[in-house]
Design a protein around this motif. Structure first.
Motif, PDB file in Angstrom:
ATOM      1  N   UNK A 130      37.241  39.719  43.631  1.00  0.00           N
ATOM      2  CA  UNK A 130      36.326  40.850  43.858  1.00  0.00           C
ATOM      3  C   UNK A 130      37.062  42.192  43.841  1.00  0.00           C
ATOM      4  N   UNK A 131      38.298  42.187  44.291  1.00  0.00           N
ATOM      5  CA  UNK A 131      39.102  43.414  44.322  1.00  0.00           C
ATOM      6  C   UNK A 131      39.757  43.720  42.970  1.00  0.00           C
ATOM      7  N   UNK A 132      39.638  42.788  42.008  1.00  0.00           N
ATOM      8  CA  UNK A 132      40.216  43.001  40.684  1.00  0.00           C
ATOM      9  C   UNK A 132      41.710  42.721  40.602  1.00  0.00           C
ATOM     10  N   UNK A 133      42.254  42.046  41.601  1.00  0.00           N
ATOM     11  CA  UNK A 133      43.684  41.794  41.632  1.00  0.00           C
ATOM     12  C   UNK A 133      44.061  40.427  41.060  1.00  0.00           C
ATOM     13  N   UNK A 143      50.215  32.588  36.827  1.00  0.00           N
ATOM     14  CA  UNK A 143      49.007  31.850  37.200  1.00  0.00           C
ATOM     15  C   UNK A 143      49.357  30.491  37.771  1.00  0.00           C
ATOM     16  N   UNK A 144      48.460  30.002  38.630  1.00  0.00           N
ATOM     17  CA  UNK A 144      48.589  28.676  39.237  1.00  0.00           C
ATOM     18  C   UNK A 144      47.205  28.068  39.366  1.00  0.00           C
ATOM     19  N   UNK A 145      47.153  26.732  39.328  1.00  0.00           N
ATOM     20  CA  UNK A 145      45.887  26.091  39.671  1.00  0.00           C
ATOM     21  C   UNK A 145      45.635  26.325  41.149  1.00  0.00           C
ATOM     22  N   UNK A 146      44.407  26.184  41.552  1.00  0.00           N
ATOM     23  CA  UNK A 146      44.088  26.382  42.959  1.00  0.00           C
ATOM     24  C   UNK A 146      44.846  25.371  43.828  1.00  0.00           C
ATOM     25  N   UNK A 147      45.010  24.153  43.324  1.00  0.00           N
ATOM     26  CA  UNK A 147      45.755  23.128  44.068  1.00  0.00           C
ATOM     27  C   UNK A 147      47.208  23.549  44.251  1.00  0.00           C
ATOM     28  N   UNK A 167      46.441  44.999  37.675  1.00  0.00           N
ATOM     29  CA  UNK A 167      46.213  45.735  38.926  1.00  0.00           C
ATOM     30  C   UNK A 167      46.813  44.988  40.117  1.00  0.00           C
ATOM     31  N   UNK A 168      46.706  43.667  40.111  1.00  0.00           N
ATOM     32  CA  UNK A 168      47.290  42.871  41.182  1.00  0.00           C
ATOM     33  C   UNK A 168      48.799  43.004  41.217  1.00  0.00           C
ATOM     34  N   UNK A 169      49.406  42.988  40.056  1.00  0.00           N
ATOM     35  CA  UNK A 169      50.869  43.139  39.978  1.00  0.00           C
ATOM     36  C   UNK A 169      51.284  44.524  40.458  1.00  0.00           C
ATOM     37  N   UNK A 214      49.381  36.972  46.063  1.00  0.00           N
ATOM     38  CA  UNK A 214      49.858  37.763  44.925  1.00  0.00           C
ATOM     39  C   UNK A 214      51.332  37.474  44.639  1.00  0.00           C
ATOM     40  N   UNK A 215      52.134  37.334  45.682  1.00  0.00           N
ATOM     41  CA  UNK A 215      53.559  37.043  45.535  1.00  0.00           C
ATOM     42  C   UNK A 215      53.772  35.696  44.850  1.00  0.00           C
ATOM     43  N   UNK A 216      53.026  34.686  45.258  1.00  0.00           N
ATOM     44  CA  UNK A 216      53.162  33.362  44.632  1.00  0.00           C
ATOM     45  C   UNK A 216      52.720  33.391  43.165  1.00  0.00           C
ATOM     46  N   UNK A 217      51.628  34.086  42.885  1.00  0.00           N
ATOM     47  CA  UNK A 217      51.164  34.176  41.493  1.00  0.00           C
ATOM     48  C   UNK A 217      52.169  34.942  40.639  1.00  0.00           C
ATOM     49  N   UNK A 218      52.742  35.991  41.180  1.00  0.00           N
ATOM     50  CA  UNK A 218      53.717  36.781  40.439  1.00  0.00           C
ATOM     51  C   UNK A 218      54.945  35.956  40.068  1.00  0.00           C
TER      52      UNK A 218
END
Length: 150
Positions: free
Chosen positions: A75-78, A49-53, A98-100, A39-43
């Motif tokens: 699944x958790x909606x984050x 957002x990031x590609x999976x790679x 919700x993740x943020x 979550x920290x990296x995506x934020x």
């Protein structure tokens, strides 16, 4: 001090503190440390957002586990997965509102844990020296074209 003392110390501190931070985050927020890391990296990423790679390269969680962690977060909606229009074979992991919110709620626990268990055990100068030394190692690793974690 022999050449392996710093390495052994780093490994021991990591082994001792990661489970503590994980327990504290789970007890207070129901959020495993691996989830917090992703979550920290995506934020911090452009567009949240990031590609999976790219996420696998940035997150502390291993590349092989990042997909499983993202599935759990979905699944958790984050987190949500978005198709990558530039590459139909890949997808983005994108932070949800919700993740943020969960990340923001857990941040004080995470930061307090780092202070209590790690940086609070050293002077500001020692913490700066550790950060400088570890940054130097990571930059050299990156310059050599090897996988690094930010």
């Amino acid at each position: 001090m022999d050449n392996t003392a710093a390495w052994a110390g780093l490994l021991r501190v990591h082994a001792a503190l990661v489970p503590l931070l994980d327990q504290e985050l789970q007890a207070a927020h129901g959020l495993p440390l691996t989830w917090y890391d992703v979550l920290l990296e995506l934020n911090a990423a452009p567009g949240k957002r990031l590609t999976m790679t790219d996420l696998g390269a940035a997150a502390v969680v291993s590349r092989s586990r990042v997909s499983r962690v993202v599935d759990e977060l979905v699944r958790a909606g984050l987190v949500e997965r978005e198709p990558n229009p530039a590459d139909k074979r890949s997808a983005f992991a994108k932070l949800t509102a919700d993740g943020r919110a969960r990340l923001k709620a857990a941040a004080p626990t995470y930061l307090a844990g780092i202070e209590r268990h790690f940086t609070g055990r050293m002077t500001a100068a020692e913490a700066a020296t550790v950060a400088t030394a570890l940054g130097k190692v990571l930059r050299a690793h990156d310059a050599a074209g090897l996988h690094t974690i930010r």
